[in-house]
Enzyme design. Structure first.
Site, PDB file in Angstrom:
ATOM      1  N   ASP A  64       0.813  -1.221   0.000  1.00 45.60           N
ATOM      2  CA  ASP A  64       0.000   0.000   0.000  1.00 45.60           C
ATOM      3  C   ASP A  64       0.847   1.272   0.000  1.00 45.60           C
ATOM      4  OD1 ASP A  64      -2.266  -1.718   0.270  1.00 45.60           O
ATOM      5  OD2 ASP A  64      -1.841  -1.824   2.417  1.00 45.60           O
ATOM      6  N   GLU A  65       2.007   1.226  -0.635  1.00 41.37           N
ATOM      7  CA  GLU A  65       2.908   2.383  -0.632  1.00 41.37           C
ATOM      8  C   GLU A  65       2.567   3.386  -1.732  1.00 41.37           C
ATOM      9  OE1 GLU A  65       3.989  -0.747  -1.084  1.00 41.37           O
ATOM     10  OE2 GLU A  65       5.330  -1.307   0.555  1.00 41.37           O
ATOM     11  N   LYS A 124       2.220   2.071  -5.050  1.00 36.01           N
ATOM     12  CA  LYS A 124       2.823   1.474  -6.252  1.00 36.01           C
ATOM     13  C   LYS A 124       1.901   1.617  -7.458  1.00 36.01           C
ATOM     14  CE  LYS A 124       3.216  -2.634  -4.553  1.00 36.01           C
ATOM     15  NZ  LYS A 124       2.769  -2.374  -3.185  1.00 36.01           N
ATOM     16  N   HIS A 132      -4.963  -1.913  -5.957  1.00 38.79           N
ATOM     17  CA  HIS A 132      -4.314  -0.717  -6.484  1.00 38.79           C
ATOM     18  C   HIS A 132      -5.376   0.314  -6.801  1.00 38.79           C
ATOM     19  CE1 HIS A 132      -0.704  -3.146  -8.173  1.00 38.79           C
ATOM     20  NE2 HIS A 132      -0.572  -2.848  -6.914  1.00 38.79           N
ATOM     21  N   GLN A 178       2.139  -6.221  -2.961  1.00 38.96           N
ATOM     22  CA  GLN A 178       2.437  -6.056  -1.515  1.00 38.96           C
ATOM     23  C   GLN A 178       3.757  -5.300  -1.335  1.00 38.96           C
ATOM     24  OE1 GLN A 178       1.489  -9.621  -2.410  1.00 38.96           O
ATOM     25  NE2 GLN A 178      -0.575  -8.858  -2.206  1.00 38.96           N
ATOM     26  N   THR A 210      -8.932  -3.825  -0.922  1.00 39.17           N
ATOM     27  CA  THR A 210      -9.493  -5.168  -1.069  1.00 39.17           C
ATOM     28  C   THR A 210     -10.492  -5.495   0.042  1.00 39.17           C
ATOM     29  OG1 THR A 210      -7.472  -5.884  -2.144  1.00 39.17           O
ATOM     30  CG2 THR A 210      -8.862  -7.621  -1.263  1.00 39.17           C
TER      31      THR A 210
END
Ligand code: IMP
Length: 409
Positions: free
Chosen positions: A12-13, A15, A40, A198, A278
């Site tokens: 959850d950075e 990406k 995402h 992840q 999610t």
């Protein structure tokens, strides 16, 4: 040219946004691991897309996206996502491909995942998508790969229920299946972006085991599971947030204290929209952990870092970041393997002064407030890694690039 993007924290950075941004210059985007456990969020001209299995590059009409060998493919979830994209005007046919070495998630794996989780004394907090079970079946050599769908000898070994389930998807999957190694060797001159799922701290080997996911989230996965060899990775980018978050259980040394920092925690959670894509679960939040970030740089040979969510700190007078741990009285500066050590680790914090200014409109690094630059420089010095991209908002336009990964300097 092969550029690899991985998460340098617990996922959850940001990406999704970065892959979407960097995909502008790529022809092919390969996601190499994870499954429908990931989420995402991509914002395009105000429109929001939540993707789980399909690589973010799919929103570009001219890009080919590949679900790689290390992925756990849930056909039901994948086709539901593709239908959603088609309904929203994204024509994906012919440009979403799947490695025929990828493993398939069977419906019963989801039930087993939930039952195993319910029986654990120390639950991991899995997403219940059957991911761990798929990878266990893979390791025990009882899994089902895409290639097996086209091999009658493999299908006879399956239970009738599993067989009829996967046969339902065979005709739809057939035109999407490729040999990824062969495909990439034929496109060796293309610009290929490899997208991890992840983050490295959730990786089975480099993560905080057993509180991890079961796939390869580290950069090495791009090679083993993305269809190239390790020496073909031209650049590895690690994405991290100005603070830390974690979903599910497991050690988190810099987590905000429930009592004394609950207001700060709620502020970061709401400003950073820290709720699972999610599962909808509120994410656990805490200060940036530089010990963990340096570990991420080391285990992944990160060439450059991508800092996201810096704007979340816009209104704070001051904030902190962890520069060492105190474990039962002993000062350590490395990231321990023991869960107990991580749980006992008290963060040694350094205070930074806030910039008290909106960063949203900033387009150049030189126009960032000095205090924001000071924070960035400190992280660079601590990790001995350059921060080449800074994200200051959800939109693609809210991105500051100091050095493009696609240029060989
Ligand atoms: P699993 O991947 O469903 O087995 O879950 C294992 C752990 O990884 C749990 O703590 C999940 O919350 C976490 N996890 C899995 N996928 C993601 C993700 O995309 N972002 C953040 N955490 C994740």
């Amino acid at each position: 040219m092969n550029v690899v993007v991985i998460g340098a924290q617990w996922g959850d950075e940001g990406k999704g946004k970065m892959v979407d941004y960097l995909a502008t210059d790529a022809q092919i985007i390969v996601r190499f691991s994870g499954g429908a456990n990931a989420g995402h969020t991509i914002v395009r001209g105000g429109e929001q897309f939540a993707l789980h299995l399909i690589p973010s590059g799919v929103l570009y009409p001219d890009k080919t996206v590949v679900l790689g060998t290390g992925m756990a493919i849930d056909p039901e979830a994948m086709f539901a996502e593709l239908d959603m994209l088609a309904q929203r005007g994204i024509d994906w046919k012919g440009r979403v491909l799947v490695s025929d070495r990828a493993h398939i998630v069977l419906p019963r794996y989801r039930d087993i995942d939930k039952a195993m989780e319910a029986s654990r004394k120390n639950p991991i907090g899995t997403t219940g998508r059957g991911i761990g079970v798929t990878y266990s079946m893979k390791s025990s050599r009882d899994g089902v790969r895409l290639a097996d769908l086209f091999d009658p000898d493999r299908l006879v070994n399956l239970e009738p229920e599993d067989r009829s389930y996967i046969e339902r998807w065979r005709d739809k999957l057939a035109p999407m299946a490729i040999d990824l190694v062969d495909y990439l060797s034929k496109h060796r001159h293309a610009y290929v972006l490899f997208e991890g799922a992840q983050g490295t701290l959730l990786d089975l080997d480099t993560g905080t085991y057993p509180f991890v996911s079961s796939g390869m989230s580290c950069a090495a996965g791009a090679a083993a599971q993305g269809g190239i060899g390790p020496r073909s990775m031209d650049k590895v980018l690690g994405v991290f947030k100005a603070y830390s978050t974690r979903v599910g259980n497991g050690p988190f040394p810099t987590e905000f204290d429930n009592d004394s920092q609950s207001e700060l925690c709620q502020f970061v959670r709401d400003t950073g929209r820290e709720y699972g894509v999610t599962t909808g679960r509120p994410r656990r939040c805490g200060y940036l952990d530089l010990v963990a970030l340096r570990y991420a740089c080391l285990t992944n040979s990160i060439d450059s870092l991508v800092l996201t969510h810096l704007d979340v700190y816009d209104t704070l007078d001051s904030f902190e970041a962890c520069v060492a741990y105190k474990v039962r009285g002993k000062l350590i500066e490395y990231f321990p393997s023991s869960v107990r050590d991580l749980e006992d680790a008290e963060p040694v914090l350094r205070t930074f002064t806030g910039w008290k200014k909106s960063l949203k409109e900033t387009k150049d690094y030189d126009h960032l407030p000095q205090k924001a630059q000071d924070y960035i420089s400190f992280i660079e010095e601590y990790t001995e890694t350059a921060i080449d991209i800074v994200s200051v908002g959800y939109d693609r336009a809210e991105t500051i690039v100091r050095k493009s990964p696609w240029i060989r300097y």
